[in-house]
Design an enzyme around this catalytic site. Structure first.
Site, PDB file in Angstrom:
ATOM      1  N   ASP A 100      20.975  16.632   7.622  1.00  0.00           N
ATOM      2  CA  ASP A 100      20.517  16.625   6.245  1.00  0.00           C
ATOM      3  C   ASP A 100      18.990  16.584   6.302  1.00  0.00           C
ATOM      4  O   ASP A 100      18.401  16.413   7.376  1.00  0.00           O
ATOM      5  CB  ASP A 100      21.081  15.389   5.532  1.00  0.00           C
ATOM      6  CG  ASP A 100      20.687  15.320   4.074  1.00  0.00           C
ATOM      7  OD1 ASP A 100      20.522  16.376   3.448  1.00  0.00           O
ATOM      8  OD2 ASP A 100      20.522  14.193   3.573  1.00  0.00           O
ATOM      9  N   ASP A 102      16.559  15.004   3.381  1.00  0.00           N
ATOM     10  CA  ASP A 102      15.987  13.783   2.806  1.00  0.00           C
ATOM     11  C   ASP A 102      16.580  12.538   3.459  1.00  0.00           C
ATOM     12  O   ASP A 102      17.799  12.380   3.542  1.00  0.00           O
ATOM     13  CB  ASP A 102      16.259  13.741   1.294  1.00  0.00           C
ATOM     14  CG  ASP A 102      15.584  14.891   0.569  1.00  0.00           C
ATOM     15  OD1 ASP A 102      14.344  14.976   0.630  1.00  0.00           O
ATOM     16  OD2 ASP A 102      16.298  15.704  -0.042  1.00  0.00           O
TER      17      ASP A 102
END
Length: 545
Positions: A100, A102
């Site tokens: 991912d 963030d």
């Protein structure tokens, strides 16, 4: 975690204390009968037992045993930069690493949550016509923790354990704690039925409970509490369901309207925590021939600028596939959305995608098409993310991928757990609990008065240990005695978990992670009571390297 070592040591201290005076004043009991509980054999023939003196002697002996244990525990502290395992997994089996963006590849400064809070607060005022007076509330980074539940109908924020029980003392209406008696009356006890809990992804089901699992949700919880506080303090009649929806929509709009993205891109140094270790982790994996991909919900230009800042302008060369605006968790379930290529100017192209090419950026799509185009499937894939539901749940349950959870709070909690004050407090708390369990057989009035004093001390110490972490809600991982609902989901959906990706630098690419075997309640706890030195990974060992 470190609490396990403390608990094992404390159990030993309690057992030692209870049997310490066995030679001079044995704690063995006469056979129990229907007439009453066992009584101590520490009095002269023909005299009544002095239960008060007897119990306080046990207490002091337990205290001494606890104090003797603390130095040995302090010499074997856990490493905050370690990786912890829920499920046995060998990195030698992993060929493909996914990430991912963030709070996985990139971390943000404390300024970001203030930005989100302020922007959402202004949207409430300007677009939802909320009172301008709520502007007096500022973001408090120390108010909430992740994993809390919010009762939409009752407008209360609370911490719930793995068995759906509310931790009393952690229920907040606005910014004020709700008295235990009121909570018990409100819920007819402290248990929350399954049908009232949030759904699989932590969302509110039928305007009941919402669980906040995202790091970005910290400003949302705080804003909810602040607006509730304003309405309550000013005797303003309002509908809690409307308030919840309006705050949720305002927080969403901070993202979807690009307010957050534009602010970060305009001042990257203020909002992004620069970390050379992110580049080092990716380079290490690339050097060992590992394939890598990125799947994020964030937009293309935002990701590009952030990755250029923390990794370098050549960041795309490290990834075999890059997917933006994936709309997880829908990406893992919706088979209908095709991929679209994004060109260098951020324009979406209409070309049909037959292959996911290195160096290109793709938008939307779905996991089933991703698997078809790449052939990457099964346990040779390890995906890292910070959101336990949106990032990890479907991958481990439906697709057989291995998963790694990034839990930034872990590092700070472990540092607290390594302090002498925490270890002293927890060791004595565990020992005192064992003493209470052992001595509760004495039902006479004098004994019960002593036990009540011990229970009062235990309750005060529990409140103290909660305050070590967060004054309102305590640890992310524990209630008073049980794992939190958050930890329950973490244990189920993540094979391994760590504070940041940089922890991977401490391990070889063929390292095998073994979960520590802890005894079940009905098992002989011999292996859990072994010296803490047998437990890995330890802080001193890491420092020696």
């Amino acid at each position: 975690m470190a609490t396990a070592a403390v608990a094992a040591a404390a159990r030993g201290a309690g057992a030692k204390a209870v049997t310490a005076l066995r030679d001079g004043c044995r704690t063995a009991t006469r056979g129990r009968s229907r007439a009453g509980p066992a009584r101590p054999l520490c009095t002269a023939p023909g005299t009544a037992p002095d239960m008060k003196r007897y119990l306080w002697e046990r207490y002091r002996e337990a205290k001494r045993s606890t104090e003797e244990l603390v130095p040995s525990i302090m010499s074997n502290l856990l490493n905050p930069d370690a990786i912890f395992s829920n499920n046995e997994m060998s990195l030698s089996d992993i060929e493909i690493y996914g990430f991912d963006y963030d709070y996985t590849l990139v971390f943000y400064s404390k300024h970001l949550h203030t930005l989100i809070f302020n922007a959402a607060r202004d949207l409430l005022i300007n677009e939802h016509r909320y009172p301008v007076e709520i502007r007096k509330y500022d973001y408090d980074p120390n108010f909430a923790i992740r994993g809390l539940h919010y009762d939409v109908q009752r407008a209360v924020l609370m911490k719930i354990d793995a068995f759906h029980y509310i931790q009393l003392g952690t229920v907040y209406r606005g910014l004020s704690v709700v008295p235990d008696e009121e909570v018990i009356e409100m819920y007819e006890g402290s248990h929350v039925p399954l049908e009232q809990m949030s759904d699989f992804y932590g969302k509110s089901s039928g305007n009941t409970m919402k669980q906040f699992m995202d790091i970005f949700s910290l400003p949302e919880m705080t804003l909810l509490s602040c607006v509730n506080e304003h309405f309550l303090k000013n005797s303003i009649d309002y509908e809690p369901v409307h308030l919840y929806k309006d705050v949720k929509d305002s927080i969403r709009d901070v993202h979807t309207k690009g307010i957050m993205y534009r602010a970060i891109e305009a001042d990257i140094e203020k909002y992004i925590c620069y970390a050379e270790q992110t580049r080092a982790v990716l380079a290490k994996l690339a050097d060992h021939g590992k394939k890598m991909f990125l799947i994020t919900n964030s937009p293309s230009s935002f990701v590009d600028k952030g990755m250029r800042y923390i990794v370098g302008k050549d960041w795309r060369d490290l990834f075999d596939v890059v997917i933006v605006q994936a709309e997880k968790p829908n990406f893992f379930n919706d088979k209908r959305r095709p991929f679209r290529k994004v060109n260098e100017k951020g324009v979406l192209l209409w070309d049909k995608i037959y292959k996911l090419q290195k160096g290109q950026i793709y938008k939307q799509g779905n996991l089933y098409e991703f698997l078809k185009l790449t052939g990457w499937r099964g346990s040779k894939v390890l995906y890292f993310g910070d959101h336990i539901y949106s990032d990890l749940a479907d991958l481990t349950l439906k697709h057989g991928w291995r998963t790694g959870a990034i839990i930034p709070e872990l590092r700070s909690e472990l540092k607290i757990m390594n302090t002498e004050q925490y270890i002293q407090t927890m060791t004595w708390l565990q020992t005192l609990t064992g003493l209470l369990e052992q001595m509760q057989v004495h039902r006479d009035v004098e004994s019960q008065l002593v036990l009540q004093e011990w229970k009062k001390e235990r309750k005060e110490m529990r409140e103290m240990t909660k305050g070590f972490f967060n004054a309102q809600f305590g640890s992310l991982f524990r209630t008073d005695q049980n794992p939190t609902y958050f930890l329950r989901r973490l244990s189920r959906f993540a094979d391994i978990y760590m504070a940041s990706l940089s922890c991977l630098l401490n391990y070889d690419v063929s390292h095998t992670f073994y979960p520590r075997r802890t005894p079940l309640q009905h098992e002989l706890p011999a292996w859990s009571d072994r010296p803490p030195a047998a437990r890995l990974p330890l802080l001193q060992e890491a420092q020696a390297k």
